[in-house]
Design a protein around this motif. Structure first.
Motif, PDB file in Angstrom:
ATOM      1  N   ALA A 365       0.832  -1.210   0.000  1.00 37.64           N
ATOM      2  CA  ALA A 365       0.000   0.000   0.000  1.00 37.64           C
ATOM      3  C   ALA A 365       0.866   1.259   0.000  1.00 37.64           C
ATOM      4  O   ALA A 365       0.527   2.262  -0.647  1.00 37.64           O
ATOM      5  CB  ALA A 365      -0.934  -0.012   1.204  1.00 37.64           C
ATOM      6  N   ALA A 366       1.991   1.222   0.728  1.00 33.62           N
ATOM      7  CA  ALA A 366       2.888   2.379   0.743  1.00 33.62           C
ATOM      8  C   ALA A 366       3.538   2.591  -0.619  1.00 33.62           C
ATOM      9  O   ALA A 366       3.691   3.734  -1.081  1.00 33.62           O
ATOM     10  CB  ALA A 366       3.953   2.192   1.820  1.00 33.62           C
ATOM     11  N   VAL A 367       3.943   1.513  -1.278  1.00 36.00           N
ATOM     12  CA  VAL A 367       4.518   1.621  -2.620  1.00 36.00           C
ATOM     13  C   VAL A 367       3.474   2.186  -3.587  1.00 36.00           C
ATOM     14  O   VAL A 367       3.788   3.062  -4.415  1.00 36.00           O
ATOM     15  CB  VAL A 367       5.032   0.252  -3.105  1.00 36.00           C
ATOM     16  N   MET A 368       2.246   1.687  -3.488  1.00 34.99           N
ATOM     17  CA  MET A 368       1.187   2.191  -4.360  1.00 34.99           C
ATOM     18  C   MET A 368       0.935   3.676  -4.117  1.00 34.99           C
ATOM     19  O   MET A 368       0.713   4.442  -5.060  1.00 34.99           O
ATOM     20  CB  MET A 368      -0.094   1.387  -4.142  1.00 34.99           C
ATOM     21  N   ALA A 369       0.981   4.090  -2.848  1.00 34.52           N
ATOM     22  CA  ALA A 369       0.766   5.508  -2.534  1.00 34.52           C
ATOM     23  C   ALA A 369       1.865   6.362  -3.150  1.00 34.52           C
ATOM     24  O   ALA A 369       1.593   7.441  -3.709  1.00 34.52           O
ATOM     25  CB  ALA A 369       0.707   5.698  -1.023  1.00 34.52           C
ATOM     26  N   ARG A 370       3.114   5.895  -3.084  1.00 31.93           N
ATOM     27  CA  ARG A 370       4.225   6.643  -3.669  1.00 31.93           C
ATOM     28  C   ARG A 370       4.074   6.756  -5.189  1.00 31.93           C
ATOM     29  O   ARG A 370       4.410   7.769  -5.786  1.00 31.93           O
ATOM     30  CB  ARG A 370       5.542   5.961  -3.328  1.00 31.93           C
ATOM     31  N   GLN A 371       3.532   5.699  -5.808  1.00 27.73           N
ATOM     32  CA  GLN A 371       3.355   5.679  -7.251  1.00 27.73           C
ATOM     33  C   GLN A 371       2.033   6.306  -7.694  1.00 27.73           C
ATOM     34  O   GLN A 371       1.695   6.254  -8.874  1.00 27.73           O
ATOM     35  CB  GLN A 371       3.444   4.230  -7.748  1.00 27.73           C
ATOM     36  N   GLU A 372       1.284   6.848  -6.733  1.00 22.81           N
ATOM     37  CA  GLU A 372      -0.021   7.454  -6.996  1.00 22.81           C
ATOM     38  C   GLU A 372      -0.983   6.450  -7.624  1.00 22.81           C
ATOM     39  O   GLU A 372      -1.774   6.794  -8.507  1.00 22.81           O
ATOM     40  CB  GLU A 372       0.129   8.704  -7.868  1.00 22.81           C
ATOM     41  N   ASP A 490      14.754   0.593  -5.072  1.00 21.86           N
ATOM     42  CA  ASP A 490      15.642   1.705  -4.708  1.00 21.86           C
ATOM     43  C   ASP A 490      14.898   2.923  -4.167  1.00 21.86           C
ATOM     44  O   ASP A 490      15.443   4.030  -4.140  1.00 21.86           O
ATOM     45  CB  ASP A 490      16.513   2.130  -5.906  1.00 21.86           C
ATOM     46  N   HIS A 491      13.669   2.734  -3.732  1.00 18.97           N
ATOM     47  CA  HIS A 491      12.910   3.818  -3.113  1.00 18.97           C
ATOM     48  C   HIS A 491      12.519   3.404  -1.700  1.00 18.97           C
ATOM     49  O   HIS A 491      12.136   2.253  -1.461  1.00 18.97           O
ATOM     50  CB  HIS A 491      11.648   4.140  -3.921  1.00 18.97           C
ATOM     51  N   PRO A 492      12.584   4.325  -0.735  1.00 19.47           N
ATOM     52  CA  PRO A 492      12.170   3.979   0.627  1.00 19.47           C
ATOM     53  C   PRO A 492      10.660   3.778   0.707  1.00 19.47           C
ATOM     54  O   PRO A 492       9.886   4.455   0.010  1.00 19.47           O
ATOM     55  CB  PRO A 492      12.612   5.190   1.447  1.00 19.47           C
ATOM     56  N   VAL A 493      10.255   2.840   1.541  1.00 24.72           N
ATOM     57  CA  VAL A 493       8.835   2.581   1.797  1.00 24.72           C
ATOM     58  C   VAL A 493       8.444   3.355   3.044  1.00 24.72           C
ATOM     59  O   VAL A 493       8.926   3.057   4.143  1.00 24.72           O
ATOM     60  CB  VAL A 493       8.563   1.081   1.978  1.00 24.72           C
ATOM     61  N   LEU A 494       7.585   4.358   2.895  1.00 23.87           N
ATOM     62  CA  LEU A 494       7.177   5.209   4.007  1.00 23.87           C
ATOM     63  C   LEU A 494       5.704   4.958   4.312  1.00 23.87           C
ATOM     64  O   LEU A 494       4.825   5.276   3.503  1.00 23.87           O
ATOM     65  CB  LEU A 494       7.406   6.683   3.654  1.00 23.87           C
ATOM     66  N   LEU A 495       5.448   4.365   5.467  1.00 22.83           N
ATOM     67  CA  LEU A 495       4.075   4.006   5.820  1.00 22.83           C
ATOM     68  C   LEU A 495       3.207   5.242   5.999  1.00 22.83           C
ATOM     69  O   LEU A 495       1.984   5.170   5.840  1.00 22.83           O
ATOM     70  CB  LEU A 495       4.074   3.172   7.097  1.00 22.83           C
ATOM     71  N   GLY A 496       3.822   6.378   6.314  1.00 21.10           N
ATOM     72  CA  GLY A 496       3.040   7.604   6.442  1.00 21.10           C
ATOM     73  C   GLY A 496       2.417   8.063   5.143  1.00 21.10           C
ATOM     74  O   GLY A 496       1.499   8.897   5.149  1.00 21.10           O
ATOM     75  N   ASP A 497       2.907   7.523   4.009  1.00 25.40           N
ATOM     76  CA  ASP A 497       2.299   7.864   2.718  1.00 25.40           C
ATOM     77  C   ASP A 497       0.907   7.250   2.568  1.00 25.40           C
ATOM     78  O   ASP A 497       0.146   7.670   1.696  1.00 25.40           O
ATOM     79  CB  ASP A 497       3.185   7.371   1.572  1.00 25.40           C
ATOM     80  N   ILE A 498       0.598   6.252   3.396  1.00 28.96           N
ATOM     81  CA  ILE A 498      -0.713   5.588   3.308  1.00 28.96           C
ATOM     82  C   ILE A 498      -1.745   6.466   3.997  1.00 28.96           C
ATOM     83  O   ILE A 498      -1.748   6.591   5.229  1.00 28.96           O
ATOM     84  CB  ILE A 498      -0.677   4.194   3.953  1.00 28.96           C
ATOM     85  N   THR A 499      -2.615   7.077   3.245  1.00 32.60           N
ATOM     86  CA  THR A 499      -3.662   7.935   3.809  1.00 32.60           C
ATOM     87  C   THR A 499      -5.042   7.288   3.702  1.00 32.60           C
ATOM     88  O   THR A 499      -6.058   7.964   3.880  1.00 32.60           O
ATOM     89  CB  THR A 499      -3.661   9.296   3.104  1.00 32.60           C
ATOM     90  N   LEU A 500      -5.072   6.002   3.408  1.00 34.06           N
ATOM     91  CA  LEU A 500      -6.338   5.286   3.318  1.00 34.06           C
ATOM     92  C   LEU A 500      -6.987   5.186   4.692  1.00 34.06           C
ATOM     93  O   LEU A 500      -6.294   5.127   5.715  1.00 34.06           O
ATOM     94  CB  LEU A 500      -6.102   3.863   2.796  1.00 34.06           C
ATOM     95  N   PRO A 501      -8.314   5.124   4.757  1.00 38.16           N
ATOM     96  CA  PRO A 501      -8.941   4.790   6.043  1.00 38.16           C
ATOM     97  C   PRO A 501      -8.527   3.376   6.444  1.00 38.16           C
ATOM     98  O   PRO A 501      -8.457   2.477   5.601  1.00 38.16           O
ATOM     99  CB  PRO A 501     -10.441   4.887   5.741  1.00 38.16           C
TER     100      PRO A 501
END
Length: 623
Positions: A365-372, A490-501
């Motif tokens: 989910a974090a990767v998907m959020a980074r990739q929009e 090669d990209h960091p996974v940031l859980l804070g990028d997940i803004t889903l309920p």
């Protein structure tokens, strides 16, 4: 469309394009020259195998052989813990004096109790067992001399708890390891496990003339034979997936080298527009969520009008040894999501993860959020960790020495045996899962009844070498995910990028994912969250169907911009409710759905997802 299988490519020049070293001049016939050349090439190949590689391989083979006798536990790790304890205790005269004084007081108390208990069995005991310890509850234990025997054991247990904890200078990990091993050894020699010191067993033996011991010996022999022959325990055969459990109707609509994807048949005329995709842990079979019809979460969801898809992980073998966490994300989650999108197009998906499946789903989910990539409607996590700083009692089996030992054991065959994982889980609750069974089945001669959840717990899966190594090193030891150091592509996974309920579920008695650690997901995830704390353990707390007696839970919302409240404060302030948490989740899913529609077709042959076979499929049957 189904993603094509990835192929590895080797870079660099071919061997023929590299400059060749000239051979030394030789004399003789062409055959002799050819033989000489072959010998030189063989010598060169032998020299390429450095002594370092040879000796390293030797170590790996020795460790792999040792692991078969130690259940995968590193002797070096245990010695490190006891060395740490011994040397720090040796350098702590104050702690030594404290233990000596406590031992003296315990001996005086025990002597006084023993003298009084001989004439008055109902006298006040000198020590009470722990709340969860029911080994000495039977009235026979209150009669002399068994009251004296079990009180002496409990005093010894209490003293060892003091001796192994709180030694100045010890690391927390070694403190916990020494305490745990001491508890296991004491439990092994508990008077409850000995037919000559257990009054309940002695009474049964006199009543039956020893028949119970003969029947117990037969039970033990049968269990040993089943273990050696890799057969399920007695009674588990009644709960074969597809016959008694995992019987919710559905179809396998996609299969790759790692998963089968099951789509369940609708039971209502209308369904919610957003389907559910469930990612279970790969350390266990998926049907924990589709047990018997009366306690199947899948059936409950389908009956509530949801379209449900379930990932069924393959039980990996040597062929899957090099699959890593990234392969599990791509082949397990992303390809499953593509299939769901093909069957239910133009709709977002409620993503659900359980245990390790929830951890991996959080990464995805974090990767998907980074990739929009906005294909997810919500995120639900059952007993899932993303912060491994305090990862529960499983940490006892994980340190650098232990992981290195496990890697050598796995490297030989390509995977970790399922019985090694089950053994670790059983040791965490040895009184309930091991010794109580020894007493009941081998000393009392009674076979314990098997039910669906118990049978499922014996149906383990293996762990592929690369994935398990990455999981232990990167998540458990380094805690990369919580610290923002875990990387994909090669990209960091940031859980804070997940803004889903998000809907987060933790269980009070969880030894695998402690609820306070699950609670800390609220520090890392960025959306509006609902947190549920339910009674029960890692499995029984999740399988908590409506109507299940003695179930309670607490629930509260945390908006994304609300301040964080500590776990202890939350526990004290949030009121307790009776019943199952399932209806709460169902109501939450409806709040985050967009209405009803007609059920989708089973699969989508036009997009390459034609039904392959009936659920539960074939991967779940692999042992």
């Amino acid at each position: 469309m189904a993603r094509k299988s990835r192929q590895t490519r080797s870079g660099g020049e071919t061997a023929s394009s590299l400059p060749q070293r000239p051979l030394a001049p030789t004399t003789g016939t062409p055959k002799k020259e050819e033989a000489h050349r072959s010998a030189m090439e063989a010598n060169q190949a032998a020299s390429d195998l450095s002594s370092e590689d040879f000796f390293q391989r030797w170590d790996e083979q020795v460790h792999a052989a040792m692991a078969k006798f130690t259940a995968g536990v590193s002797p070096a790790s245990i010695r490190q813990a006891y060395s740490d304890w011994w040397w720090h205790l040796l350098l702590s005269p104050g702690k030594q004096a404290q233990l000596a004084l406590q031992m003296q007081r315990s001996m005086v108390r025990f002597a006084q109790y023993a003298a009084e208990a001989a004439s008055n069995p109902q006298c006040e005991p000198c020590v009470e067992p722990l709340a969860q310890d029911d080994r000495f509850e039977d009235s026979e234990w209150q009669q002399w001399p068994f009251n004296v025997i079990h009180q002496g054991f409990l005093l010894t247990q209490q003293w060892w708890q003091e001796a192994s904890t709180g030694v100045p200078g010890m690391t927390r990990h070694h403190d916990e390891v020494v305490t745990f091993i001491g508890r296991q050894l004491l439990d092994m020699v508990s008077p409850a496990n000995n037919p000559w010191t257990n009054p309940v067993v002695m009474k049964r033996t006199l009543e039956q003339g020893g028949r119970n011991l003969l029947e117990g010996a037969a039970n033990a022999q049968e269990d040993i034979q089943r273990f050696v022959n890799h057969q399920p325990p007695v009674g588990a055969e009644k709960f074969t997936p597809g016959e008694a459990v995992a019987v919710t109707p559905g179809k396998v609509i996609y299969r790759n080298q790692l998963i089968e994807l099951i789509q369940y048949s609708p039971t209502t005329g209308k369904v919610q527009k957003e389907p559910l995709l469930i990612i279970p842990a790969w350390v266990m079979k998926y049907y924990i969520l589709d047990l018997s019809p009366e306690n199947s979460l899948v059936r409950y969801l389908v009956d509530q009008g949801h379209t449900v898809f379930m990932v069924s992980w393959k039980n990996p073998g040597s062929a899957e040894r090099d699959l890593g966490l990234e392969d599990y994300r791509e082949l397990g989650i992303m390809e499953a999501l593509e299939a769901v999108n093909a069957v239910v197009p133009n709709q977002k998906v409620h993503a659900v993860g359980y245990c390790l499946g929830g951890t991996l789903l959080s990464i995805a989910a974090a990767v998907m959020a980074r990739q929009e990539d906005d294909r997810l409607a919500s995120l639900t996590l059952f007993a899932s960790l993303t912060d491994f700083e305090e990862a529960g009692e499983l940490e006892l089996f994980i340190d650098d020495s232990q992981v290195h030992f496990l890697e050598d054991a796995m490297r030989e065959q390509g995977y970790l045996e399922d019985w090694q994982m089950k053994g670790a889980f059983q040791l965490l609750q040895s009184n309930d899962l091991i010794w109580s069974r020894v007493v009941r089945e081998y000393l009392m001669g009674e076979r314990m009844g098997t039910f669906d959840l118990m049978a499922w717990s014996t149906d383990g899966t293996r762990m592929p070498y690369r994935m398990h190594s990455e999981y232990l090193r990167r998540l458990y030891l380094a805690n990369e995910l919580a610290l923002g150091r875990y990387r994909t592509n090669d990209h960091p996974v940031l859980l804070g990028d997940i803004t889903l309920p998000g809907f987060l579920v933790a269980t009070r008695k969880d030894h695998i994912a402690p609820w306070r650690s699950v609670y800390r997901n609220q520090l890392l995830l960025g959306g509006d969250l609902t947190f549920v704390l339910t009674s029960g353990g890692h499995n029984a707390g999740v399988v908590s169907e409506p109507g299940h007696k003695h179930r309670v839970y607490q629930i509260a919302d945390k908006p994304a911009d609300a301040p964080y409240v500590g776990a202890h404060t939350w526990y004290e302030q949030v009121p307790e409710r009776e019943g199952s948490w399932w209806p709460e989740w169902q109501a939450w899913l409806l709040e985050h759905s967009s209405g009803e529609t007609t059920p989708p077709s089973m699969g989508n042959p036009d997009k390459g997802y034609a039904p392959i076979e009936d659920a539960p499929g074939r991967y779940v049957l692999e042992r």
